[in-house]
Design an enzyme around this catalytic site. Structure first.
Site, PDB file in Angstrom:
ATOM      1  N   ASP A  43       0.785  -1.140  -0.046  1.00  0.00           N
ATOM      2  CA  ASP A  43      -0.184   0.016  -0.155  1.00  0.00           C
ATOM      3  C   ASP A  43       0.773   1.065  -0.060  1.00  0.00           C
ATOM      4  O   ASP A  43       1.895   1.364   0.576  1.00  0.00           O
ATOM      5  CB  ASP A  43      -0.797  -0.060   1.135  1.00  0.00           C
ATOM      6  CG  ASP A  43      -2.026   0.915   1.095  1.00  0.00           C
ATOM      7  OD1 ASP A  43      -2.316   1.302  -0.029  1.00  0.00           O
ATOM      8  OD2 ASP A  43      -2.858   1.061   2.058  1.00  0.00           O
TER       9      ASP A  43
HETATM   10  C1  IPE Z   1      -1.543  -0.251  -3.660  1.00  0.00           C
HETATM   11  O1  IPE Z   1      -1.043   1.084  -3.634  1.00  0.00           O
HETATM   12  C2  IPE Z   1      -1.372  -0.661  -5.314  1.00  0.00           C
HETATM   13  C3  IPE Z   1      -2.602  -1.522  -5.874  1.00  0.00           C
HETATM   14  C4  IPE Z   1      -2.899  -2.657  -5.254  1.00  0.00           C
HETATM   15  C5  IPE Z   1      -2.952  -1.355  -7.024  1.00  0.00           C
HETATM   16  P1  IPE Z   1      -2.384   2.272  -3.906  1.00  0.00           P
HETATM   17  O2  IPE Z   1      -2.484   2.360  -5.217  1.00  0.00           O
HETATM   18  O3  IPE Z   1      -3.592   1.823  -2.848  1.00  0.00           O
HETATM   19  O4  IPE Z   1      -1.422   3.500  -3.444  1.00  0.00           O
HETATM   20  P2  IPE Z   1      -2.318   4.568  -2.258  1.00  0.00           P
HETATM   21  O5  IPE Z   1      -2.695   3.871  -1.145  1.00  0.00           O
HETATM   22  O6  IPE Z   1      -3.309   5.115  -3.060  1.00  0.00           O
HETATM   23  O7  IPE Z   1      -1.004   5.517  -1.970  1.00  0.00           O
HETATM   24 MG    MG Z   2      -4.063   2.251  -1.062  1.00  0.00          MG
END
Ligand code: IPE
Ligand code: MG
Length: 282
Positions: A43
């Site tokens: 995340d």
């Molecule tokens: C996780 O990072 C990536 C995926 C599972 C696609 P995020 O895309 O959730 O990044 P934040 O949490 O919005 O910063």
């Molecule tokens: Mg996220």
């Protein structure tokens, strides 16, 4: 020419002393218990891109680099199973451009994993994609299937990549498969029309567990969710009842060696308790 050659030598010497120190550190850590299975919720990729004013999607690319680094450290340390939550079924609801970007990146990186010099080949890693793969586009699904097929004989370590995955979908799928199995085993049974009580299907815990996508690995010792978030977001709900949950503040692309060391130290602190609980329940 001469100066670039000496620069190369300096870089090589520096690189090998860093890896020597890392090996020494890992040997010291190995005096305690090393987790068998570490699961990560990756995340904070988009927040990382915003933090550093990077273009859209660059956070995910940076996240892939830290994935490669952490995987390498995990395998050096002797962690046999690494699971990553790469894309959930809910992530399909994100902006279509973002979904497309992540899928293109995934395709590119899966193909990269199969190259001779990739970490998968260096460390003898078997790749397993876990999730409802039917939801993926044909090229991504075919690449995932090819990766599983080509690495099927590797056994030193296992990388489980959860894509198009949610825990509730996994449980529902496993329950359905268990029912289908029982129905197939019972000839003359017509689905949905049990005639008498003894026609009722009994589904046991073991039946469901044998159909879990995650059935190829033991339950995780630790579940790590980066970026300070403490939600499970429908990930491994069935498999984490006795796992340590750990939530470092670092965004996923910021994760590195010191975070992994900290994760292992935290695990070692609670490991005797987790072990006792497992023995009690088994
Ligand atoms: C996780 O990072 C990536 C995926 C599972 C696609 P995020 O895309 O959730 O990044 P934040 O949490 O919005 O910063
Ligand atoms: Mg996220």
């Amino acid at each position: 020419m001469e100066s670039s050659r000496s620069n190369n030598i300096v870089v090589k010497v520096f690189g090998s002393s860093v890896s020597y120190m890392r090996r020494w550190l890992f040997r010291a850590l190995s005096v305690g218990a090393i987790p068998r299975h570490v699961a990560f919720i990756l995340d904070g990729n988009r927040r990382y891109a915003r933090k550093w004013n990077l273009g859209e999607g660059m956070g995910h690319r940076a996240g892939f680099l830290s994935l490669m680094t952490l995987m390498k450290y995990c395998y050096e340390l002797g962690v046999k199973y690494v699971t990553i939550y790469a894309f959930s079924i809910d992530n399909f609801k994100r902006k279509p451009e973002e979904v497309q970007y992540v899928m293109d990146l995934m395709l590119e990186k899966i193909e990269g994993l199969l190259k001779e010099e990739s970490i998968v080949n260096q460390y003898g890693v078997r790749v397993e994609f876990v999730g409802n793969l039917k939801l993926l586009s044909d090229p991504v699904r075919l690449a995932a299937e090819k990766a599983m097929e080509l690495t099927a004989k590797n056994s030193r370590a296992i990388l489980l990549i959860a894509v198009a995955y949610t825990s509730t979908d996994e449980i529902a799928h496993a329950a359905q498969q268990s029912c289908l199995d029982k129905i197939q085993m019972r000839s003359g049974f017509c689905f949905g029309f049990a005639k008498a009580d003894d026609d009722a299907i009994t589904i046991r815990l073991g039946d469901v567990e044998s159909h879990m996508y995650m059935g190829v690995a033991p339950d995780p010792d630790i579940l790590v969710r980066t970026s300070g978030e403490t939600r499970l977001s429908n990930f491994l709900l069935w498999q984490t009842s006795n796992s340590l949950l750990y939530s470092p503040r670092a965004l996923w692309p910021e994760m590195g060696l010191r975070h992994l060391v900290w994760i292992v130290l935290n695990f070692q602190r609670v490991q005797p308790y987790l072990e006792r609980r497992r023995k009690l329940l088994s």
